[in-house]
Write a protein that holds these residues in place. Structure first.
Motif, PDB file in Angstrom:
ATOM      1  N   ALA A 162       0.850  -1.190   0.000  1.00 15.74           N
ATOM      2  CA  ALA A 162       0.000   0.000   0.000  1.00 15.74           C
ATOM      3  C   ALA A 162       0.885   1.238   0.000  1.00 15.74           C
ATOM      4  O   ALA A 162       1.776   1.380   0.843  1.00 15.74           O
ATOM      5  CB  ALA A 162      -0.914   0.006   1.222  1.00 15.74           C
ATOM      6  N   GLU A 163       0.643   2.127  -0.951  1.00  9.91           N
ATOM      7  CA  GLU A 163       1.429   3.357  -1.069  1.00  9.91           C
ATOM      8  C   GLU A 163       0.504   4.440  -1.614  1.00  9.91           C
ATOM      9  O   GLU A 163      -0.468   4.765  -0.946  1.00  9.91           O
ATOM     10  CB  GLU A 163       2.660   3.111  -1.953  1.00  9.91           C
ATOM     11  CG  GLU A 163       3.619   4.283  -2.017  1.00  9.91           C
ATOM     12  CD  GLU A 163       4.079   4.559  -3.438  1.00  9.91           C
ATOM     13  OE1 GLU A 163       3.300   4.282  -4.376  1.00  9.91           O
ATOM     14  OE2 GLU A 163       5.205   5.054  -3.603  1.00  9.91           O
ATOM     15  N   ALA A 164       0.749   4.945  -2.806  1.00  8.78           N
ATOM     16  CA  ALA A 164      -0.138   5.955  -3.380  1.00  8.78           C
ATOM     17  C   ALA A 164      -0.793   5.472  -4.666  1.00  8.78           C
ATOM     18  O   ALA A 164      -1.476   6.249  -5.330  1.00  8.78           O
ATOM     19  CB  ALA A 164       0.640   7.250  -3.648  1.00  8.78           C
ATOM     20  N   ASP A 165      -0.585   4.200  -5.015  1.00 11.31           N
ATOM     21  CA  ASP A 165      -1.136   3.636  -6.239  1.00 11.31           C
ATOM     22  C   ASP A 165      -2.211   2.609  -5.882  1.00 11.31           C
ATOM     23  O   ASP A 165      -1.893   1.512  -5.422  1.00 11.31           O
ATOM     24  CB  ASP A 165      -0.022   2.975  -7.050  1.00 11.31           C
ATOM     25  CG  ASP A 165      -0.515   2.385  -8.361  1.00 11.31           C
ATOM     26  OD1 ASP A 165      -1.732   2.489  -8.637  1.00 11.31           O
ATOM     27  OD2 ASP A 165       0.301   1.813  -9.094  1.00 11.31           O
ATOM     28  N   PRO A 166      -3.492   2.928  -6.096  1.00 15.01           N
ATOM     29  CA  PRO A 166      -4.558   2.003  -5.689  1.00 15.01           C
ATOM     30  C   PRO A 166      -4.560   0.683  -6.453  1.00 15.01           C
ATOM     31  O   PRO A 166      -5.157  -0.289  -5.986  1.00 15.01           O
ATOM     32  CB  PRO A 166      -5.839   2.797  -5.952  1.00 15.01           C
ATOM     33  CG  PRO A 166      -5.461   3.866  -6.922  1.00 15.01           C
ATOM     34  CD  PRO A 166      -4.031   4.193  -6.635  1.00 15.01           C
ATOM     35  N   THR A 167      -3.900   0.622  -7.606  1.00 12.06           N
ATOM     36  CA  THR A 167      -3.870  -0.645  -8.344  1.00 12.06           C
ATOM     37  C   THR A 167      -3.121  -1.730  -7.571  1.00 12.06           C
ATOM     38  O   THR A 167      -3.272  -2.920  -7.873  1.00 12.06           O
ATOM     39  CB  THR A 167      -3.223  -0.474  -9.729  1.00 12.06           C
ATOM     40  OG1 THR A 167      -1.859  -0.049  -9.575  1.00 12.06           O
ATOM     41  CG2 THR A 167      -3.972   0.562 -10.554  1.00 12.06           C
TER      42      THR A 167
END
Length: 253
Positions: A162-167
């Motif tokens: 989990a980071e800033a890319d929802p994919t």
């Protein structure tokens, strides 16, 4: 409602000095979560613990608002909302593992992203839900520096977190169990799971037995005692002498 027990303990930073835990625990009426914010040396970014805390809050709100929603969709939405609210950009943002457990009268669902496993126990023994991509990269020597970790983060030939890319949520590892087949479930951050995966001083059944008979804090003590016997991080090479620890036991018995 199952009986739920929680144990948490802060570790130390890479410099060996105490600092607040970057692990976060959430317990809801029909769900439990553990998140482990990634420690980073980048001073231009918020900490992994900061990010894990905000993501945990958003996940908890989403699960409360939509208790039957698809777990990957819940995670993707939470990642996107935190990124927008705090102007986080993929590749230049803090990150966190996620382990999500949710139960109904008929089913128990689990989702894991990065190295915070879920272990369900029943008559057939432990059923481990784990994302082993980080462990595989470590064994291959591909995570030798923070720069290399960043380069492989959220890539097809690397690992997902989990980071800033929802994919990233689409790459989570998932499993469901019939409720009647599950006695107890553990959710752990890697500061606890190392006892089984790396140190090999316990297996999951032994870890559960300690938790049931002596309490979850005794599990944390067992890990810390092993690490205290390896103060130079020689027997078990690791970035810091003691990692943060978080452990949840959800007992359906």
């Amino acid at each position: 409602m199952p009986e739920i027990h929680v144990a948490e303990r802060a570790g130390v930073g890479p410099d060996g000095k105490p600092r607040p835990s970057e692990d976060h625990v959430v317990v809801l009426e029909n769900a439990a979560l553990v998140l482990d914010g990634a420690t980073s040396s980048r001073l231009d970014l918020p900490s992994g613990g900061w990010y894990a805390g905000h993501l945990a809050e958003r996940l908890a709100a989403s699960l409360h608002e939509s208790p039957g929603a698809d777990l990957a969709a819940v995670l993707a939405g939470a990642i996107a909302e935190v990124a927008v609210k705090h102007d986080l950009k993929p590749g230049a943002a803090p990150s966190s593992t996620v382990a999500m457990l949710r139960w109904t009268a008929d089913r128990v669902d689990g989702l894991v992203l990065a190295d915070s496993p879920i272990v369900a126990f029943g008559q057939s023994g432990p059923s481990v839900l784990a994302d082993d991509r980080l462990a595989t990269l470590r064994r291959k020597g591909r995570l030798s520096s923070e720069a290399r970790v960043r380069a492989l983060r959220n890539t097809e030939d690397g690992f997902w977190v989990a980071e800033a890319d929802p994919t990233a949520a689409r790459h989570a590892v998932r499993r469901s169990w019939p409720r009647h087949e599950v006695d107890t479930v553990l959710l752990a951050t890697d500061g606890v799971a190392v006892a089984v995966d790396d140190y090999r001083i316990l297996d999951w059944s032994q870890l559960l037995e300690i938790g049931r008979t002596q309490g979850l804090s005794a599990v944390l003590d067992t890990v810390r005692a092993a690490e205290a016997g390896d103060p130079g991080c020689l027997r078990w090479p690791r970035a810091k002498p003691h990692d943060d620890q978080a452990l949840i036991m959800v007992d359906f018995r």
